[in-house]
Write an enzyme that holds these catalytic residues in place. Structure first.
Site, PDB file in Angstrom:
ATOM      1  N   GLY A  80      14.360 -12.647   8.763  1.00 33.53           N
ATOM      2  CA  GLY A  80      15.799 -12.309   9.841  1.00 33.53           C
ATOM      3  C   GLY A  80      17.716 -13.118   9.441  1.00 33.53           C
ATOM      4  O   GLY A  80      17.050 -12.300   8.173  1.00 33.53           O
ATOM      5  N   ASP A 102      13.052 -14.906  16.625  1.00 32.12           N
ATOM      6  CA  ASP A 102      14.534 -15.134  17.439  1.00 32.12           C
ATOM      7  C   ASP A 102      14.891 -13.667  17.977  1.00 32.12           C
ATOM      8  O   ASP A 102      15.655 -13.767  19.281  1.00 32.12           O
ATOM      9  CB  ASP A 102      15.399 -15.331  17.334  1.00 32.12           C
ATOM     10  CG  ASP A 102      14.935 -17.255  16.348  1.00 32.12           C
ATOM     11  OD1 ASP A 102      13.358 -17.712  17.134  1.00 32.12           O
ATOM     12  OD2 ASP A 102      15.899 -17.913  15.801  1.00 32.12           O
ATOM     13  N   HIS A 157       6.531 -25.076  17.206  1.00 32.59           N
ATOM     14  CA  HIS A 157       6.143 -23.709  15.689  1.00 32.59           C
ATOM     15  C   HIS A 157       4.724 -23.550  16.789  1.00 32.59           C
ATOM     16  O   HIS A 157       4.566 -22.240  15.827  1.00 32.59           O
ATOM     17  CB  HIS A 157       5.693 -24.552  14.665  1.00 32.59           C
ATOM     18  CG  HIS A 157       7.219 -25.628  14.440  1.00 32.59           C
ATOM     19  ND1 HIS A 157       8.409 -25.931  14.837  1.00 32.59           N
ATOM     20  CD2 HIS A 157       8.091 -24.618  13.228  1.00 32.59           C
ATOM     21  CE1 HIS A 157       8.454 -26.225  14.135  1.00 32.59           C
ATOM     22  NE2 HIS A 157       9.270 -25.895  13.157  1.00 32.59           N
ATOM     23  N   VAL A 158       4.110 -24.262  17.458  1.00 31.41           N
ATOM     24  CA  VAL A 158       2.987 -23.177  18.102  1.00 31.41           C
ATOM     25  C   VAL A 158       3.710 -21.474  18.604  1.00 31.41           C
ATOM     26  O   VAL A 158       2.005 -21.500  17.775  1.00 31.41           O
ATOM     27  CB  VAL A 158       2.584 -23.907  19.458  1.00 31.41           C
ATOM     28  CG1 VAL A 158       1.739 -23.381  19.907  1.00 31.41           C
ATOM     29  CG2 VAL A 158       2.245 -25.096  19.160  1.00 31.41           C
ATOM     30  N   GLU A 181      16.191 -23.200  22.898  1.00 38.68           N
ATOM     31  CA  GLU A 181      16.132 -24.903  22.310  1.00 38.68           C
ATOM     32  C   GLU A 181      17.558 -24.925  21.741  1.00 38.68           C
ATOM     33  O   GLU A 181      18.813 -26.322  21.258  1.00 38.68           O
ATOM     34  CB  GLU A 181      14.889 -24.850  20.970  1.00 38.68           C
ATOM     35  CG  GLU A 181      15.135 -23.994  19.576  1.00 38.68           C
ATOM     36  CD  GLU A 181      14.945 -23.984  18.263  1.00 38.68           C
ATOM     37  OE1 GLU A 181      14.517 -22.951  17.478  1.00 38.68           O
ATOM     38  OE2 GLU A 181      14.648 -25.676  18.119  1.00 38.68           O
ATOM     39  N   GLY A 193      14.263 -20.560  19.568  1.00 40.99           N
ATOM     40  CA  GLY A 193      15.526 -20.223  19.551  1.00 40.99           C
ATOM     41  C   GLY A 193      16.700 -20.695  19.360  1.00 40.99           C
ATOM     42  O   GLY A 193      17.468 -21.160  20.083  1.00 40.99           O
ATOM     43  N   ARG A 244       0.664  -1.526   0.387  1.00 44.20           N
ATOM     44  CA  ARG A 244      -0.478  -0.134  -0.082  1.00 44.20           C
ATOM     45  C   ARG A 244       0.870   1.754  -0.133  1.00 44.20           C
ATOM     46  O   ARG A 244       0.363   2.414  -0.878  1.00 44.20           O
ATOM     47  CB  ARG A 244      -0.892  -0.388   1.205  1.00 44.20           C
ATOM     48  CG  ARG A 244      -1.689  -1.287   1.250  1.00 44.20           C
ATOM     49  CD  ARG A 244      -3.152  -1.185   1.328  1.00 44.20           C
ATOM     50  NE  ARG A 244      -4.491  -1.958   1.593  1.00 44.20           N
ATOM     51  CZ  ARG A 244      -5.035  -2.367   1.938  1.00 44.20           C
ATOM     52  NH1 ARG A 244      -5.176  -1.668   2.839  1.00 44.20           N
ATOM     53  NH2 ARG A 244      -6.067  -2.956   1.659  1.00 44.20           N
ATOM     54  N   ARG A 295       4.625 -29.829  41.153  1.00 45.08           N
ATOM     55  CA  ARG A 295       5.455 -31.124  40.622  1.00 45.08           C
ATOM     56  C   ARG A 295       6.635 -29.836  39.498  1.00 45.08           C
ATOM     57  O   ARG A 295       6.716 -29.236  39.771  1.00 45.08           O
ATOM     58  CB  ARG A 295       4.422 -31.085  39.080  1.00 45.08           C
ATOM     59  CG  ARG A 295       4.253 -32.606  39.161  1.00 45.08           C
ATOM     60  CD  ARG A 295       3.510 -33.342  37.939  1.00 45.08           C
ATOM     61  NE  ARG A 295       2.702 -34.303  38.028  1.00 45.08           N
ATOM     62  CZ  ARG A 295       1.778 -34.980  37.562  1.00 45.08           C
ATOM     63  NH1 ARG A 295       1.041 -33.864  37.078  1.00 45.08           N
ATOM     64  NH2 ARG A 295       1.656 -36.156  37.641  1.00 45.08           N
ATOM     65  N   ARG A 320       4.996 -19.713  16.446  1.00 43.66           N
ATOM     66  CA  ARG A 320       4.790 -18.808  15.255  1.00 43.66           C
ATOM     67  C   ARG A 320       3.947 -18.562  15.041  1.00 43.66           C
ATOM     68  O   ARG A 320       4.168 -18.087  13.333  1.00 43.66           O
ATOM     69  CB  ARG A 320       6.355 -19.519  14.449  1.00 43.66           C
ATOM     70  CG  ARG A 320       7.549 -19.716  15.073  1.00 43.66           C
ATOM     71  CD  ARG A 320       8.325 -19.490  13.714  1.00 43.66           C
ATOM     72  NE  ARG A 320       7.809 -20.391  12.228  1.00 43.66           N
ATOM     73  CZ  ARG A 320       9.251 -21.182  12.385  1.00 43.66           C
ATOM     74  NH1 ARG A 320      10.481 -21.262  12.169  1.00 43.66           N
ATOM     75  NH2 ARG A 320       8.633 -21.750  10.762  1.00 43.66           N
TER      76      ARG A 320
HETATM   77  P1  ADP Z   1      16.326 -16.793   8.577  1.00 41.50           P
HETATM   78  O1  ADP Z   1      15.621 -15.519   7.845  1.00 41.50           O
HETATM   79  O2  ADP Z   1      14.823 -16.308  10.005  1.00 41.50           O
HETATM   80  O3  ADP Z   1      17.616 -16.663   9.918  1.00 41.50           O
HETATM   81  P2  ADP Z   1      17.367 -19.291   7.241  1.00 41.50           P
HETATM   82  O4  ADP Z   1      18.354 -18.310   8.238  1.00 41.50           O
HETATM   83  O5  ADP Z   1      17.150 -20.150   7.783  1.00 41.50           O
HETATM   84  O6  ADP Z   1      16.001 -17.826   8.094  1.00 41.50           O
HETATM   85  O7  ADP Z   1      17.635 -18.161   6.335  1.00 41.50           O
HETATM   86  C1  ADP Z   1      16.329 -17.887   5.283  1.00 41.50           C
HETATM   87  C2  ADP Z   1      17.547 -17.805   3.548  1.00 41.50           C
HETATM   88  O8  ADP Z   1      18.078 -16.709   3.402  1.00 41.50           O
HETATM   89  C3  ADP Z   1      18.355 -19.153   3.488  1.00 41.50           C
HETATM   90  O9  ADP Z   1      17.445 -20.714   3.114  1.00 41.50           O
HETATM   91  C4  ADP Z   1      18.586 -18.748   2.394  1.00 41.50           C
HETATM   92  O10 ADP Z   1      18.102 -18.580   0.950  1.00 41.50           O
HETATM   93  C5  ADP Z   1      19.226 -17.824   2.786  1.00 41.50           C
HETATM   94  N1  ADP Z   1      20.615 -17.137   3.592  1.00 41.50           N
HETATM   95  C6  ADP Z   1      20.490 -17.475   4.545  1.00 41.50           C
HETATM   96  N2  ADP Z   1      22.272 -16.891   5.056  1.00 41.50           N
HETATM   97  C7  ADP Z   1      22.785 -16.476   3.566  1.00 41.50           C
HETATM   98  C8  ADP Z   1      23.890 -16.082   3.151  1.00 41.50           C
HETATM   99  N3  ADP Z   1      25.292 -16.640   3.826  1.00 41.50           N
HETATM  100  N4  ADP Z   1      23.812 -15.953   1.566  1.00 41.50           N
HETATM  101  C9  ADP Z   1      22.819 -16.222   0.669  1.00 41.50           C
HETATM  102  N5  ADP Z   1      21.612 -16.079   1.469  1.00 41.50           N
HETATM  103  C10 ADP Z   1      21.308 -16.927   2.559  1.00 41.50           C
HETATM  104  O1  F6P Z   2      14.585 -19.238  12.957  1.00 42.23           O
HETATM  105  C1  F6P Z   2      13.286 -18.986  13.856  1.00 42.23           C
HETATM  106  C2  F6P Z   2      13.016 -20.524  13.920  1.00 42.23           C
HETATM  107  O2  F6P Z   2      11.836 -20.500  14.604  1.00 42.23           O
HETATM  108  C3  F6P Z   2      14.034 -21.097  15.647  1.00 42.23           C
HETATM  109  O3  F6P Z   2      13.929 -20.008  16.479  1.00 42.23           O
HETATM  110  C4  F6P Z   2      13.835 -22.782  15.116  1.00 42.23           C
HETATM  111  O4  F6P Z   2      15.439 -22.815  15.846  1.00 42.23           O
HETATM  112  C5  F6P Z   2      13.741 -21.998  13.459  1.00 42.23           C
HETATM  113  O5  F6P Z   2      13.161 -21.234  12.983  1.00 42.23           O
HETATM  114  C6  F6P Z   2      12.868 -23.894  13.491  1.00 42.23           C
HETATM  115  O6  F6P Z   2      13.030 -23.066  12.060  1.00 42.23           O
HETATM  116  P1  F6P Z   2      11.405 -24.721  11.000  1.00 42.23           P
HETATM  117  O7  F6P Z   2      10.873 -23.730  11.348  1.00 42.23           O
HETATM  118  O8  F6P Z   2      12.558 -24.533   9.645  1.00 42.23           O
HETATM  119  O9  F6P Z   2      11.912 -25.525  11.764  1.00 42.23           O
END
Ligand code: ADP
Ligand code: F6P
Length: 322
Positions: A102, A127, A253-254, A222, A170, A25, A162, A256
């Site tokens: 993230g 996270d 995942h609950v 975790e 995390g 938007r 308990r 998220r």
């Molecule tokens: P989040 O963004 O939640 O931390 P991930 O760490 O799984 O999740 O990253 C999401 C996606 O971002 C990865 O599957 C990949 O496609 C891309 N990515 C992660 N690290 C890199 C990197 N060092 N260089 C380029 N792309 C990346």
């Molecule tokens: O990065 C967010 C997160 O929820 C982490 O806390 C967790 O370790 C991970 O993603 C789980 O990833 P997936 O959804 O691929 O099981």
């Protein structure tokens, strides 16, 4: 700048939809065309792009998850994958990309940005592990979900005198566990940043009963070396000597899922709108983030070069309040 793209990537976070809506938007408000890219970087390199209008993002502000879908894409981590992405962006005449995600996702943003492509990241992960962002999209909702579970577990724990372990998400960062521990009144918190001896946890549980508490609750991240599974193994082995048995709940995942709380909707809306405005003003290669109470930007370069550190003062606070 005429046309921009937006994608959501990595672990989904409640509020991502609010950010997508704000990007679409705000873009349209400034006369841009906005394309949604489905399934994160995976959809970018395979060309899953669709134009989005104002009405396409109606009714999503209050919904958890992401209407664009998300993915983890190994191919995008390679230069070959990134070149493929650039080809698709050029093919669709997309002049700039907004990446909502993230830590890993912003590494992807930085990779494209280093290749000279205009990218603006939006800090979004439950996270809260993104350097330069005080709080990211989804954290507050995830925390409230964890808290509701903790409150419920405390009730049943008290009825039966308990001890419970509650594992929250995390992967590398203990923010969620620490905040859930403080706001849930946990007896102990176990986070990846601080190594513990499981015996210490056993002592804390004993002390809780000695203080006259009807229950003992330990919040565990975790990603901690002693996560809930490993702590359970340890305490099972030593059950007789320690004199109590533990129960464990892994929230997983609950946390998220579910609708974003007000603070996440507002944060996501502001960060999404700011991403477009920065893009238009040619302030690219940055991530929009909440910093010291204001919506601001930080260079992607700085985001990926630094690791967010947990506030150990809060860890100390959690310990003295048990
Ligand atoms: P989040 O963004 O939640 O931390 P991930 O760490 O799984 O999740 O990253 C999401 C996606 O971002 C990865 O599957 C990949 O496609 C891309 N990515 C992660 N690290 C890199 C990197 N060092 N260089 C380029 N792309 C990346
Ligand atoms: O990065 C967010 C997160 O929820 C982490 O806390 C967790 O370790 C991970 O993603 C789980 O990833 P997936 O959804 O691929 O099981």
């Amino acid at each position: 700048m005429k046309r921009i793209g937006v994608l959501t990537s990595g672990g989904d976070a409640p509020g991502m939809n609010a950010a997508v809506r704000a990007v679409v938007r705000t873009g349209i408000h400034y006369g841009l065309e906005v394309f949604g890219i489905y399934q994160g970087y995976e959809g970018l390199i395979t060309g899953k792009l669709v134009p989005l209008g104002t009405r396409d993002v109606g009714g999503i502000l209050q919904r958890g998850g992401t209407i664009l879908g998300s993915a983890r894409c190994e191919e995008f981590k390679t230069e070959h994958g990134q070149q493929k992405a650039l080809r698709i962006l050029n093919q669709y005449d997309i002049d700039g990309l907004v990446v909502i995600g993230g830590n890993g996702s912003q590494r992807g943003s930085f990779a494209l940005s280093k290749m000279g492509y205009p990218v603006v990241g939006v800090s979004s992960t439950i996270d809260n592990d993104l350097y330069g962002a005080d709080v990211t999209i989804g954290v507050d909702t995830a925390l409230n979900i964890a808290l509701e579970a903790i409150d419920r577990l405390k009730t049943t724990a008290s009825s039966h005198q308990r001890a419970f372990l509650v594992e929250v998400m995390g992967r590398e960062h203990g923010y969620l566990a620490l905040m859930a521990g403080i706001s849930g009144g946990a007896e102990a918190v176990v986070i990846p940043e601080v190594e513990i001896d499981p015996e210490e946890i056993g002592t804390v549980i004993h002390e809780a009963y000695e203080k006259g508490k009807g229950h003992a609750l330990v919040v565990v991240a975790e990603g901690a070396t002693y996560n809930a599974t490993r702590l359970m193994e340890y305490f099972k082995q030593h059950e007789e000597r320690l004199g109590f048995s533990l129960r464990s709940t892994i929230l997983g995942h609950v946390q998220r899922g579910g609708n974003p709380v007000a603070s996440d909707r507002i944060l996501a809306t502001r960060l999404g709108a700011a991403a477009v405005e920065n893009m238009i003003n040619n302030n690219v290669g940055v991530m929009t983030a909440m910093r010291k109470g204001d919506i601001s930007t930080i260079s992607l370069d700085e985001v990926v070069a630094n690791k967010k550190v947990i506030d150990l003062e809060l860890f100390r606070l959690a310990k003295i309040l048990d």
